[in-house]
Design an enzyme around this catalytic site. Structure first.
Site, PDB file in Angstrom:
ATOM      1  N   THR A  14      -1.164  -1.413   5.277  1.00 37.58           N
ATOM      2  CA  THR A  14      -0.206  -1.170   4.192  1.00 37.58           C
ATOM      3  C   THR A  14       0.749  -0.035   4.559  1.00 37.58           C
ATOM      4  OG1 THR A  14      -1.938  -1.813   2.659  1.00 37.58           O
ATOM      5  CG2 THR A  14      -0.049  -0.670   1.712  1.00 37.58           C
ATOM      6  N   GLY A 136       0.274  10.394  -2.832  1.00 39.99           N
ATOM      7  CA  GLY A 136       1.233   9.427  -2.270  1.00 39.99           C
ATOM      8  C   GLY A 136       2.637   9.943  -2.140  1.00 39.99           C
ATOM      9  N   GLY A 189      -5.002  -6.360  -7.407  1.00 42.36           N
ATOM     10  CA  GLY A 189      -4.840  -5.569  -6.193  1.00 42.36           C
ATOM     11  C   GLY A 189      -4.713  -4.070  -6.448  1.00 42.36           C
ATOM     12  N   ASP A 203     -12.413   9.601  -3.928  1.00 46.62           N
ATOM     13  CA  ASP A 203     -11.043   9.680  -3.403  1.00 46.62           C
ATOM     14  C   ASP A 203     -10.295  10.866  -4.023  1.00 46.62           C
ATOM     15  OD1 ASP A 203      -8.567   8.344  -2.107  1.00 46.62           O
ATOM     16  OD2 ASP A 203      -8.004   8.499  -4.227  1.00 46.62           O
ATOM     17  N   LYS A 207      -8.798  14.367  -2.161  1.00 48.21           N
ATOM     18  CA  LYS A 207      -7.434  14.885  -2.346  1.00 48.21           C
ATOM     19  C   LYS A 207      -7.474  16.294  -2.930  1.00 48.21           C
ATOM     20  CE  LYS A 207      -5.616  10.249  -3.078  1.00 48.21           C
ATOM     21  NZ  LYS A 207      -5.447   9.233  -4.136  1.00 48.21           N
TER      22      LYS A 207
HETATM   23  N1  LIG Z   1      -2.599   2.259   0.915  1.00 50.01           N
HETATM   24  C1  LIG Z   1      -2.122   3.312   0.272  1.00 50.01           C
HETATM   25  O1  LIG Z   1      -1.417   3.187  -0.724  1.00 50.01           O
HETATM   26  C2  LIG Z   1      -2.419   4.707   0.785  1.00 50.01           C
HETATM   27  C3  LIG Z   1      -1.898   5.813   0.085  1.00 50.01           C
HETATM   28  C4  LIG Z   1      -2.132   7.093   0.576  1.00 50.01           C
HETATM   29  C5  LIG Z   1      -2.895   7.261   1.708  1.00 50.01           C
HETATM   30  N2  LIG Z   1      -3.425   6.171   2.341  1.00 50.01           N
HETATM   31  C6  LIG Z   1      -4.225   6.403   3.544  1.00 50.01           C
HETATM   32  O2  LIG Z   1      -3.534   5.831   4.653  1.00 50.01           O
HETATM   33  C7  LIG Z   1      -4.450   5.366   5.621  1.00 50.01           C
HETATM   34  C8  LIG Z   1      -4.191   3.886   5.892  1.00 50.01           C
HETATM   35  O3  LIG Z   1      -4.342   3.142   4.696  1.00 50.01           O
HETATM   36  P1  LIG Z   1      -3.881   1.618   4.572  1.00 50.01           P
HETATM   37  O4  LIG Z   1      -3.971   1.300   3.127  1.00 50.01           O
HETATM   38  O5  LIG Z   1      -2.616   1.393   5.290  1.00 50.01           O
HETATM   39  O6  LIG Z   1      -5.094   0.907   5.343  1.00 50.01           O
HETATM   40  P2  LIG Z   1      -5.166  -0.615   5.853  1.00 50.01           P
HETATM   41  O7  LIG Z   1      -4.146  -1.433   5.164  1.00 50.01           O
HETATM   42  O8  LIG Z   1      -6.591  -1.008   5.769  1.00 50.01           O
HETATM   43  O9  LIG Z   1      -4.749  -0.496   7.394  1.00 50.01           O
HETATM   44  C9  LIG Z   1      -5.573   0.044   8.375  1.00 50.01           C
HETATM   45  C10 LIG Z   1      -4.979  -0.290   9.728  1.00 50.01           C
HETATM   46  O10 LIG Z   1      -5.797   0.319  10.727  1.00 50.01           O
HETATM   47  C11 LIG Z   1      -6.016  -0.619  11.749  1.00 50.01           C
HETATM   48  N3  LIG Z   1      -7.308  -0.319  12.412  1.00 50.01           N
HETATM   49  C12 LIG Z   1      -8.536  -0.285  11.863  1.00 50.01           C
HETATM   50  N4  LIG Z   1      -9.452   0.019  12.797  1.00 50.01           N
HETATM   51  C13 LIG Z   1      -8.771   0.160  13.960  1.00 50.01           C
HETATM   52  C14 LIG Z   1      -9.145   0.442  15.285  1.00 50.01           C
HETATM   53  N5  LIG Z   1     -10.420   0.660  15.617  1.00 50.01           N
HETATM   54  N6  LIG Z   1      -8.175   0.507  16.217  1.00 50.01           N
HETATM   55  C15 LIG Z   1      -6.878   0.288  15.904  1.00 50.01           C
HETATM   56  N7  LIG Z   1      -6.462   0.015  14.664  1.00 50.01           N
HETATM   57  C16 LIG Z   1      -7.405  -0.041  13.701  1.00 50.01           C
HETATM   58  C17 LIG Z   1      -6.026  -1.973  11.090  1.00 50.01           C
HETATM   59  O11 LIG Z   1      -5.742  -2.977  12.048  1.00 50.01           O
HETATM   60  P3  LIG Z   1      -5.599  -4.555  11.676  1.00 50.01           P
HETATM   61  O12 LIG Z   1      -4.399  -4.639  10.773  1.00 50.01           O
HETATM   62  O13 LIG Z   1      -5.362  -5.231  12.973  1.00 50.01           O
HETATM   63  O14 LIG Z   1      -6.874  -4.923  10.998  1.00 50.01           O
HETATM   64  C18 LIG Z   1      -4.925  -1.785  10.048  1.00 50.01           C
HETATM   65  O15 LIG Z   1      -3.685  -2.097  10.604  1.00 50.01           O
HETATM   66  C19 LIG Z   1      -5.842   5.674   5.034  1.00 50.01           C
HETATM   67  O16 LIG Z   1      -6.290   6.916   5.501  1.00 50.01           O
HETATM   68  C20 LIG Z   1      -5.566   5.756   3.552  1.00 50.01           C
HETATM   69  O17 LIG Z   1      -6.511   6.557   2.863  1.00 50.01           O
HETATM   70  C21 LIG Z   1      -3.196   4.915   1.906  1.00 50.01           C
END
Ligand SMILES: NC(=O)c1ccc[n+]([C@@H]2O[C@H](COP(=O)([O-])OP(=O)(O)OC[C@H]3O[C@@H](n4cnc5c(N)ncnc54)[C@H](OP(=O)(O)O)[C@@H]3O)[C@@H](O)[C@H]2O)c1
Length: 430
Positions: A14, A136, A189, A203, A207
Protein backbone atom coordinates in the site's frame (compact mmCIF):
# COMPACT_ATOMS: atom_id res chain seq x y z
CA UNK A 1 21.58 21.53 -10.43
CA UNK A 2 22.74 19.22 -7.61
CA UNK A 3 22.91 15.51 -8.31
CA UNK A 4 19.68 13.55 -7.94
CA UNK A 5 18.79 11.90 -4.63
CA UNK A 6 18.89 8.16 -5.37
CA UNK A 7 16.12 6.36 -3.54
CA UNK A 8 15.65 2.65 -2.89
CA UNK A 9 12.20 1.49 -1.80
CA UNK A 10 11.93 -1.74 0.23
CA UNK A 11 8.32 -2.94 0.17
CA UNK A 12 5.85 -2.16 -2.60
CA UNK A 13 2.56 -2.69 -0.82
CA UNK A 14 0.00 0.00 0.00
CA UNK A 15 2.56 2.57 1.11
CA UNK A 16 5.47 1.59 -1.16
CA UNK A 17 3.44 1.87 -4.37
CA UNK A 18 1.97 5.12 -3.08
CA UNK A 19 5.44 6.57 -2.57
CA UNK A 20 6.60 5.53 -6.05
CA UNK A 21 3.45 7.04 -7.55
CA UNK A 22 3.76 10.31 -5.62
CA UNK A 23 7.41 10.73 -6.57
CA UNK A 24 6.50 10.20 -10.24
CA UNK A 25 3.37 12.39 -10.32
CA UNK A 26 4.89 15.25 -8.32
CA UNK A 27 8.41 14.93 -9.72
CA UNK A 28 8.51 18.49 -11.10
CA UNK A 29 7.27 20.24 -8.00
CA UNK A 30 9.57 18.18 -5.78
CA UNK A 31 12.54 18.98 -8.01
CA UNK A 32 11.79 22.71 -7.67
CA UNK A 33 11.48 22.44 -3.90
CA UNK A 34 14.66 20.44 -3.43
CA UNK A 35 16.80 21.88 -6.19
CA UNK A 36 17.46 18.32 -7.30
CA UNK A 37 15.59 15.30 -8.59
CA UNK A 38 14.19 12.60 -6.33
CA UNK A 39 14.79 9.41 -8.30
CA UNK A 40 13.62 5.93 -7.39
CA UNK A 41 16.53 3.82 -8.62
CA UNK A 42 15.89 0.49 -6.85
CA UNK A 43 12.98 -1.43 -5.37
CA UNK A 44 12.42 -4.69 -3.55
CA UNK A 45 9.37 -6.78 -2.69
CA UNK A 46 8.63 -10.49 -2.46
CA UNK A 47 6.88 -11.06 -5.77
CA UNK A 48 8.61 -9.66 -8.83
CA UNK A 49 5.78 -10.68 -11.16
CA UNK A 50 2.96 -8.84 -9.34
CA UNK A 51 1.38 -5.99 -11.31
CA UNK A 52 1.46 -3.08 -8.89
CA UNK A 53 0.07 -0.47 -11.28
CA UNK A 54 3.28 1.59 -11.17
CA UNK A 55 5.95 2.18 -13.77
CA UNK A 56 9.18 0.50 -12.70
CA UNK A 57 10.93 0.72 -16.08
CA UNK A 58 14.64 1.35 -15.59
CA UNK A 59 14.39 0.71 -11.84
CA UNK A 60 16.66 -1.98 -10.45
CA UNK A 61 14.85 -4.90 -8.81
CA UNK A 62 16.23 -6.67 -5.74
CA UNK A 63 14.83 -9.95 -4.45
CA UNK A 64 16.63 -9.29 -1.20
CA UNK A 65 15.96 -5.87 0.36
CA UNK A 66 18.96 -6.25 2.68
CA UNK A 67 21.29 -6.51 -0.31
CA UNK A 68 19.58 -3.47 -1.78
CA UNK A 69 20.15 -1.52 1.44
CA UNK A 70 23.93 -1.79 1.01
CA UNK A 71 24.11 -1.71 -2.80
CA UNK A 72 26.23 1.07 -4.32
CA UNK A 73 24.67 4.19 -5.83
CA UNK A 74 21.90 4.59 -3.25
CA UNK A 75 21.48 7.65 -0.99
CA UNK A 76 18.28 6.80 0.89
CA UNK A 77 16.62 3.53 1.80
CA UNK A 78 12.87 3.73 2.38
CA UNK A 79 11.71 0.81 4.52
CA UNK A 80 8.03 0.03 3.88
CA UNK A 81 7.92 -3.68 4.68
CA UNK A 82 6.67 -3.53 8.26
CA UNK A 83 7.11 -5.61 11.41
CA UNK A 84 9.02 -4.94 14.62
CA UNK A 85 11.98 -7.15 13.71
CA UNK A 86 12.93 -9.55 10.95
CA UNK A 87 13.72 -8.27 7.51
CA UNK A 88 12.54 -4.70 8.15
CA UNK A 89 14.97 -4.33 11.03
CA UNK A 90 17.82 -5.88 8.98
CA UNK A 91 17.10 -3.48 6.12
CA UNK A 92 17.25 -0.43 8.40
CA UNK A 93 20.34 -1.60 10.31
CA UNK A 94 22.16 -2.52 7.12
CA UNK A 95 21.32 0.80 5.47
CA UNK A 96 22.59 2.76 8.48
CA UNK A 97 25.77 0.69 8.63
CA UNK A 98 26.32 1.39 4.94
CA UNK A 99 25.95 5.13 5.61
CA UNK A 100 22.58 5.52 3.90
CA UNK A 101 19.82 7.81 5.09
CA UNK A 102 16.73 5.88 6.19
CA UNK A 103 13.06 6.72 5.94
CA UNK A 104 10.53 4.35 7.48
CA UNK A 105 6.80 4.24 8.21
CA UNK A 106 7.33 1.37 10.62
CA UNK A 107 6.06 2.31 14.08
CA UNK A 108 6.39 -1.25 15.40
CA UNK A 109 10.12 -1.28 14.60
CA UNK A 110 10.64 2.17 16.14
CA UNK A 111 8.60 1.33 19.24
CA UNK A 112 10.79 -1.70 19.92
CA UNK A 113 14.19 -0.56 18.65
CA UNK A 114 13.88 3.20 18.13
CA UNK A 115 16.50 4.30 20.64
CA UNK A 116 19.22 1.94 19.43
CA UNK A 117 18.48 2.75 15.77
CA UNK A 118 18.65 6.49 16.51
CA UNK A 119 22.01 5.98 18.23
CA UNK A 120 23.36 3.95 15.33
CA UNK A 121 22.14 6.53 12.79
CA UNK A 122 23.61 9.45 14.70
CA UNK A 123 26.93 7.66 15.16
CA UNK A 124 27.04 7.23 11.38
CA UNK A 125 25.82 10.78 10.79
CA UNK A 126 22.83 9.66 8.71
CA UNK A 127 19.21 10.75 9.14
CA UNK A 128 16.57 8.32 10.37
CA UNK A 129 13.19 9.82 9.48
CA UNK A 130 9.73 8.49 10.28
CA UNK A 131 7.01 11.10 9.72
CA UNK A 132 4.70 8.40 8.33
CA UNK A 133 4.99 6.19 11.40
CA UNK A 134 2.59 8.26 13.54
CA UNK A 135 -0.82 9.54 12.46
CA UNK A 136 -0.22 8.93 8.74
CA UNK A 137 -0.61 12.12 6.77
CA UNK A 138 -0.62 14.47 9.79
CA UNK A 139 2.86 16.03 10.04
CA UNK A 140 2.94 15.62 13.80
CA UNK A 141 6.55 14.52 14.16
CA UNK A 142 7.77 17.63 12.39
CA UNK A 143 5.28 19.76 14.32
CA UNK A 144 6.55 18.52 17.68
CA UNK A 145 10.23 18.35 16.81
CA UNK A 146 10.47 21.57 14.82
CA UNK A 147 7.32 23.69 14.96
CA UNK A 148 6.95 23.42 18.73
CA UNK A 149 10.67 23.21 19.53
CA UNK A 150 10.46 26.38 21.62
CA UNK A 151 8.09 24.79 24.12
CA UNK A 152 8.23 22.42 27.01
CA UNK A 153 5.57 19.97 25.94
CA UNK A 154 3.54 18.88 28.95
CA UNK A 155 1.13 16.53 27.31
CA UNK A 156 0.45 15.05 23.91
CA UNK A 157 -2.53 12.87 23.16
CA UNK A 158 -4.78 11.86 20.38
CA UNK A 159 -6.70 9.44 18.26
CA UNK A 160 -3.89 7.40 16.77
CA UNK A 161 -5.75 4.47 15.25
CA UNK A 162 -8.26 5.07 12.48
CA UNK A 163 -9.67 1.54 12.61
CA UNK A 164 -10.73 1.93 16.24
CA UNK A 165 -12.10 5.40 15.63
CA UNK A 166 -14.11 4.12 12.68
CA UNK A 167 -15.53 1.26 14.75
CA UNK A 168 -16.45 3.50 17.70
CA UNK A 169 -18.00 6.07 15.37
CA UNK A 170 -20.11 3.42 13.62
CA UNK A 171 -21.15 1.86 16.93
CA UNK A 172 -22.48 5.23 18.06
CA UNK A 173 -24.09 6.11 14.75
CA UNK A 174 -25.90 2.80 14.36
CA UNK A 175 -26.31 1.59 17.95
CA UNK A 176 -24.70 -1.74 16.98
CA UNK A 177 -22.22 -3.68 19.07
CA UNK A 178 -18.49 -4.11 18.58
CA UNK A 179 -18.37 -7.52 16.85
CA UNK A 180 -20.93 -6.58 14.21
CA UNK A 181 -19.26 -3.29 13.35
CA UNK A 182 -15.81 -4.91 13.31
CA UNK A 183 -17.01 -7.42 10.73
CA UNK A 184 -18.32 -4.63 8.54
CA UNK A 185 -15.06 -2.70 8.92
CA UNK A 186 -13.19 -5.81 7.75
CA UNK A 187 -15.48 -6.13 4.70
CA UNK A 188 -14.83 -2.48 3.82
CA UNK A 189 -11.07 -2.87 4.23
CA UNK A 190 -10.87 -0.56 7.26
CA UNK A 191 -9.81 -3.42 9.53
CA UNK A 192 -7.36 -6.27 8.98
CA UNK A 193 -8.44 -9.92 8.87
CA UNK A 194 -6.54 -10.22 12.16
CA UNK A 195 -7.67 -7.01 13.83
CA UNK A 196 -5.95 -7.50 17.19
CA UNK A 197 -3.09 -5.05 16.60
CA UNK A 198 -5.62 -2.31 16.03
CA UNK A 199 -8.54 -3.14 18.33
CA UNK A 200 -6.38 -4.24 21.26
CA UNK A 201 -4.57 -0.90 21.22
CA UNK A 202 -1.10 -2.19 20.26
CA UNK A 203 -0.78 -0.12 17.09
CA UNK A 204 -1.79 3.02 18.99
CA UNK A 205 0.71 2.11 21.71
CA UNK A 206 3.52 1.77 19.15
CA UNK A 207 2.69 5.23 17.84
CA UNK A 208 2.37 6.72 21.31
CA UNK A 209 5.79 5.39 22.33
CA UNK A 210 7.32 7.13 19.30
CA UNK A 211 5.29 10.30 19.80
CA UNK A 212 6.25 10.65 23.43
CA UNK A 213 9.96 10.11 22.64
CA UNK A 214 9.75 13.02 20.19
CA UNK A 215 7.63 15.21 22.48
CA UNK A 216 9.81 14.75 25.57
CA UNK A 217 13.22 14.00 24.06
CA UNK A 218 13.14 10.68 25.90
CA UNK A 219 14.17 7.13 25.06
CA UNK A 220 11.44 5.16 23.34
CA UNK A 221 9.83 3.05 26.06
CA UNK A 222 7.09 0.91 24.57
CA UNK A 223 7.09 -1.50 27.52
CA UNK A 224 6.02 1.35 29.79
CA UNK A 225 2.81 2.03 27.85
CA UNK A 226 -0.36 0.92 29.64
CA UNK A 227 -2.51 -0.61 26.88
CA UNK A 228 -6.21 -1.41 26.70
CA UNK A 229 -8.20 -1.82 23.51
CA UNK A 230 -11.84 -1.29 22.58
CA UNK A 231 -13.25 -4.84 22.63
CA UNK A 232 -15.04 -4.24 25.94
CA UNK A 233 -16.74 -1.01 24.81
CA UNK A 234 -20.44 -1.69 24.27
CA UNK A 235 -23.19 0.14 22.40
CA UNK A 236 -24.87 0.61 25.78
CA UNK A 237 -21.85 2.48 27.18
CA UNK A 238 -21.65 4.64 24.07
CA UNK A 239 -25.33 5.56 24.48
CA UNK A 240 -24.90 6.36 28.19
CA UNK A 241 -21.80 8.43 27.42
CA UNK A 242 -23.83 10.37 24.86
CA UNK A 243 -26.52 11.03 27.43
CA UNK A 244 -23.88 12.34 29.85
CA UNK A 245 -22.41 14.64 27.17
CA UNK A 246 -19.38 12.56 26.15
CA UNK A 247 -17.99 10.57 23.23
CA UNK A 248 -15.95 7.42 23.69
CA UNK A 249 -12.59 7.49 21.88
CA UNK A 250 -9.53 5.29 22.00
CA UNK A 251 -6.82 7.74 22.98
CA UNK A 252 -3.09 7.49 23.32
CA UNK A 253 -1.89 9.89 26.00
CA UNK A 254 1.61 10.81 27.13
CA UNK A 255 2.30 13.31 29.87
CA UNK A 256 5.41 14.52 31.60
CA UNK A 257 5.07 15.11 35.31
CA UNK A 258 7.53 15.51 38.18
CA UNK A 259 7.17 11.77 38.74
CA UNK A 260 8.26 10.85 35.20
CA UNK A 261 6.48 10.07 31.95
CA UNK A 262 3.00 8.58 31.89
CA UNK A 263 2.03 6.73 28.70
CA UNK A 264 -1.34 5.09 28.27
CA UNK A 265 -3.67 3.86 25.57
CA UNK A 266 -7.26 3.09 26.50
CA UNK A 267 -10.83 4.08 25.69
CA UNK A 268 -11.74 7.45 27.19
CA UNK A 269 -14.83 9.53 27.68
CA UNK A 270 -14.12 12.93 26.15
CA UNK A 271 -16.49 15.83 26.60
CA UNK A 272 -18.57 16.97 23.64
CA UNK A 273 -17.30 20.32 22.45
CA UNK A 274 -13.61 19.43 22.85
CA UNK A 275 -11.85 19.12 19.48
CA UNK A 276 -11.01 15.44 19.89
CA UNK A 277 -14.64 14.44 20.59
CA UNK A 278 -15.67 15.43 17.08
CA UNK A 279 -13.00 13.58 15.14
CA UNK A 280 -14.98 10.83 13.47
CA UNK A 281 -14.48 7.79 11.27
CA UNK A 282 -11.01 6.88 10.06
CA UNK A 283 -9.57 10.30 10.90
CA UNK A 284 -6.77 10.79 13.41
CA UNK A 285 -6.09 13.81 15.58
CA UNK A 286 -3.30 14.82 17.91
CA UNK A 287 -3.36 17.52 20.56
CA UNK A 288 -0.08 18.89 21.85
CA UNK A 289 0.09 21.13 24.91
CA UNK A 290 3.14 23.36 25.22
CA UNK A 291 3.98 25.93 27.87
CA UNK A 292 4.10 28.85 25.44
CA UNK A 293 1.91 27.75 22.54
CA UNK A 294 -0.94 26.43 24.69
CA UNK A 295 -2.99 23.80 22.94
CA UNK A 296 -2.32 22.93 19.28
CA UNK A 297 -4.66 20.54 17.48
CA UNK A 298 -3.74 18.56 14.37
CA UNK A 299 -6.21 16.50 12.39
CA UNK A 300 -6.15 14.48 9.20
CA UNK A 301 -6.06 11.07 7.63
CA UNK A 302 -4.09 8.67 9.75
CA UNK A 303 -3.55 5.94 7.18
CA UNK A 304 -4.02 4.97 3.57
CA UNK A 305 -1.86 5.18 0.51
CA UNK A 306 -2.02 8.91 -0.23
CA UNK A 307 -1.60 10.34 3.28
CA UNK A 308 1.17 7.92 4.21
CA UNK A 309 3.05 8.54 0.95
CA UNK A 310 2.70 12.27 1.63
CA UNK A 311 4.45 11.84 4.98
CA UNK A 312 7.23 9.68 3.50
CA UNK A 313 7.77 12.27 0.77
CA UNK A 314 8.21 15.04 3.35
CA UNK A 315 11.07 13.08 4.90
CA UNK A 316 12.64 12.58 1.48
CA UNK A 317 12.39 16.31 0.78
CA UNK A 318 14.20 17.07 4.06
CA UNK A 319 16.97 14.65 3.17
CA UNK A 320 17.26 16.02 -0.38
CA UNK A 321 17.55 19.55 1.04
CA UNK A 322 20.15 18.48 3.56
CA UNK A 323 17.98 19.28 6.58
CA UNK A 324 19.35 17.55 9.68
CA UNK A 325 17.50 17.23 12.97
CA UNK A 326 18.07 14.87 15.90
CA UNK A 327 15.93 11.74 15.51
CA UNK A 328 13.88 12.15 18.71
CA UNK A 329 14.30 15.94 19.12
CA UNK A 330 17.55 15.80 21.11
CA UNK A 331 20.81 14.03 20.24
CA UNK A 332 20.34 10.29 20.83
CA UNK A 333 23.06 10.18 23.49
CA UNK A 334 21.22 12.86 25.46
CA UNK A 335 17.80 11.16 25.37
CA UNK A 336 16.15 11.21 28.76
CA UNK A 337 15.75 7.94 30.67
CA UNK A 338 12.64 9.29 32.36
CA UNK A 339 10.97 7.09 34.94
CA UNK A 340 7.68 5.58 33.76
CA UNK A 341 4.69 6.49 35.92
CA UNK A 342 2.68 3.34 36.68
CA UNK A 343 -1.02 3.30 35.93
CA UNK A 344 -1.89 2.80 39.60
CA UNK A 345 -0.67 6.36 40.22
CA UNK A 346 -2.94 7.80 37.55
CA UNK A 347 -5.55 10.23 38.80
CA UNK A 348 -8.70 11.10 36.95
CA UNK A 349 -12.47 10.80 36.87
CA UNK A 350 -14.20 7.55 35.98
CA UNK A 351 -17.34 6.29 34.28
CA UNK A 352 -18.57 3.03 35.79
CA UNK A 353 -21.47 0.89 34.62
CA UNK A 354 -22.81 -1.87 36.81
CA UNK A 355 -25.48 -4.43 36.02
CA UNK A 356 -27.32 -4.90 39.29
CA UNK A 357 -30.29 -6.75 40.70
CA UNK A 358 -33.04 -4.20 41.08
CA UNK A 359 -33.74 -4.37 44.81
CA UNK A 360 -33.55 -1.95 47.74
CA UNK A 361 -30.16 -1.34 49.29
CA UNK A 362 -28.07 -2.10 46.20
CA UNK A 363 -27.10 1.50 45.52
CA UNK A 364 -26.39 2.09 49.20
CA UNK A 365 -23.87 -0.82 49.17
CA UNK A 366 -22.16 0.53 46.08
CA UNK A 367 -21.93 4.12 47.31
CA UNK A 368 -20.68 2.94 50.71
CA UNK A 369 -17.81 1.11 48.98
CA UNK A 370 -16.84 4.25 47.11
CA UNK A 371 -17.06 6.30 50.30
CA UNK A 372 -14.72 3.82 52.06
CA UNK A 373 -12.12 4.50 49.35
CA UNK A 374 -12.63 8.28 49.53
CA UNK A 375 -14.13 8.34 46.05
CA UNK A 376 -16.82 10.95 45.58
CA UNK A 377 -19.54 10.62 42.99
CA UNK A 378 -20.47 13.34 40.58
CA UNK A 379 -23.61 11.78 39.13
CA UNK A 380 -25.61 8.61 38.78
CA UNK A 381 -27.97 7.35 36.09
CA UNK A 382 -30.48 4.56 36.44
CA UNK A 383 -32.96 4.15 33.64
CA UNK A 384 -34.75 0.83 33.40
CA UNK A 385 -36.50 -0.78 36.37
CA UNK A 386 -37.15 -4.46 36.26
CA UNK A 387 -37.24 -6.61 39.40
CA UNK A 388 -36.68 -9.77 37.32
CA UNK A 389 -33.63 -8.66 35.33
CA UNK A 390 -30.29 -6.98 35.88
CA UNK A 391 -30.53 -3.24 35.27
CA UNK A 392 -27.73 -0.84 34.38
CA UNK A 393 -26.55 1.75 36.87
CA UNK A 394 -24.06 4.34 35.66
CA UNK A 395 -21.86 6.29 38.03
CA UNK A 396 -19.52 9.17 37.27
CA UNK A 397 -16.87 9.92 39.87
CA UNK A 398 -14.85 13.00 40.69
CA UNK A 399 -11.11 12.81 40.31
CA UNK A 400 -9.54 9.94 42.20
CA UNK A 401 -6.50 7.66 42.25
CA UNK A 402 -6.57 4.60 39.99
CA UNK A 403 -5.38 2.42 42.89
CA UNK A 404 -8.39 3.49 45.02
CA UNK A 405 -10.70 2.88 42.11
CA UNK A 406 -9.32 -0.64 41.61
CA UNK A 407 -9.83 -1.47 45.30
CA UNK A 408 -13.40 -0.17 45.21
CA UNK A 409 -14.23 -2.07 42.03
CA UNK A 410 -12.91 -5.35 43.41
CA UNK A 411 -15.27 -4.98 46.39
CA UNK A 412 -18.20 -3.93 44.20
CA UNK A 413 -17.68 -6.83 41.80
CA UNK A 414 -17.92 -9.20 44.77
CA UNK A 415 -21.36 -7.93 45.87
CA UNK A 416 -23.98 -10.59 45.15
CA UNK A 417 -26.31 -7.98 43.66
CA UNK A 418 -23.71 -7.04 41.00
CA UNK A 419 -24.24 -9.47 38.16
CA UNK A 420 -21.44 -8.69 35.71
CA UNK A 421 -17.91 -7.37 36.11
CA UNK A 422 -18.13 -3.56 36.33
CA UNK A 423 -17.42 -1.71 33.07
CA UNK A 424 -14.99 1.12 33.65
CA UNK A 425 -13.93 3.86 31.25
CA UNK A 426 -11.64 6.68 32.29
CA UNK A 427 -12.77 10.26 31.69
CA UNK A 428 -10.23 12.55 30.06
CA UNK A 429 -10.56 16.28 30.60
CA UNK A 430 -8.68 18.71 28.36
N1 LIG B 1 -1.03 1.03 5.11
C1 LIG B 1 -1.06 2.18 5.77
O1 LIG B 1 -2.00 2.96 5.65
C2 LIG B 1 0.10 2.56 6.67
C3 LIG B 1 0.05 3.79 7.36
C4 LIG B 1 1.12 4.16 8.15
C5 LIG B 1 2.20 3.32 8.28
N2 LIG B 1 2.21 2.12 7.64
C6 LIG B 1 3.38 1.26 7.80
O2 LIG B 1 4.03 1.14 6.54
C7 LIG B 1 4.65 -0.12 6.42
C8 LIG B 1 4.13 -0.82 5.16
O3 LIG B 1 2.72 -0.98 5.25
P1 LIG B 1 1.83 -1.43 4.00
O4 LIG B 1 0.43 -1.24 4.44
O5 LIG B 1 2.30 -0.79 2.77
O6 LIG B 1 2.16 -3.00 3.98
P2 LIG B 1 1.83 -4.05 2.81
O7 LIG B 1 0.80 -3.50 1.91
O8 LIG B 1 1.59 -5.35 3.48
O9 LIG B 1 3.21 -4.13 2.00
C9 LIG B 1 4.35 -4.77 2.48
C10 LIG B 1 5.33 -4.90 1.33
O10 LIG B 1 6.52 -5.50 1.84
C11 LIG B 1 6.93 -6.50 0.94
N3 LIG B 1 7.68 -7.54 1.69
C12 LIG B 1 7.26 -8.31 2.71
N4 LIG B 1 8.24 -9.14 3.10
C13 LIG B 1 9.29 -8.88 2.29
C14 LIG B 1 10.59 -9.42 2.18
N5 LIG B 1 11.01 -10.39 2.99
N6 LIG B 1 11.40 -8.91 1.23
C15 LIG B 1 10.99 -7.93 0.40
N7 LIG B 1 9.77 -7.38 0.46
C16 LIG B 1 8.94 -7.85 1.41
C17 LIG B 1 5.67 -7.06 0.32
O11 LIG B 1 5.98 -7.68 -0.91
P3 LIG B 1 4.86 -8.33 -1.89
O12 LIG B 1 4.01 -7.17 -2.34
O13 LIG B 1 5.63 -8.91 -3.02
O14 LIG B 1 4.12 -9.32 -1.06
C18 LIG B 1 4.85 -5.78 0.18
O15 LIG B 1 5.14 -5.16 -1.03
C19 LIG B 1 4.33 -0.85 7.73
O16 LIG B 1 5.38 -0.66 8.65
C20 LIG B 1 3.09 -0.14 8.22
O17 LIG B 1 2.93 -0.23 9.62
C21 LIG B 1 1.19 1.73 6.84
Amino acid sequence: MAKPLNIAVAGLGTVGTGVVRLLAENAKVLERRCGRKLDVVAVSARDKTKDRGIDLAGVRWFDDPVNMAKAPGIDVVVELIGGSGGVARSVVETAIKAGRAVVTANKALLAHHGTELAMAAERKGVPLAFEAAVAGGIPIIKALREGLAGNRVRRVYGILNGTCNYILTEMRRTGRDFEEVLEEAQDKGYAEADPSFDVDGIDAAHKLAVLSAVAFGARVNFKAVHVEGIRHVTAMDIAFADELGFRIKLLGLAARTDAGIEQRVHPCLVRLGTPIAHVEGVFNAVVAEGDFVGQAVFQGRGAGQGPTASAVASDLVDIARGVRVPTFSVPAKALDRARPVPMTRHTGAYYIRLMVTDRPGVIADVTATFRDQNISLESMLQRARDPKEAVPVVLVTHETRESSMRRALAKIAALDTVQEPPRVIRIEEP
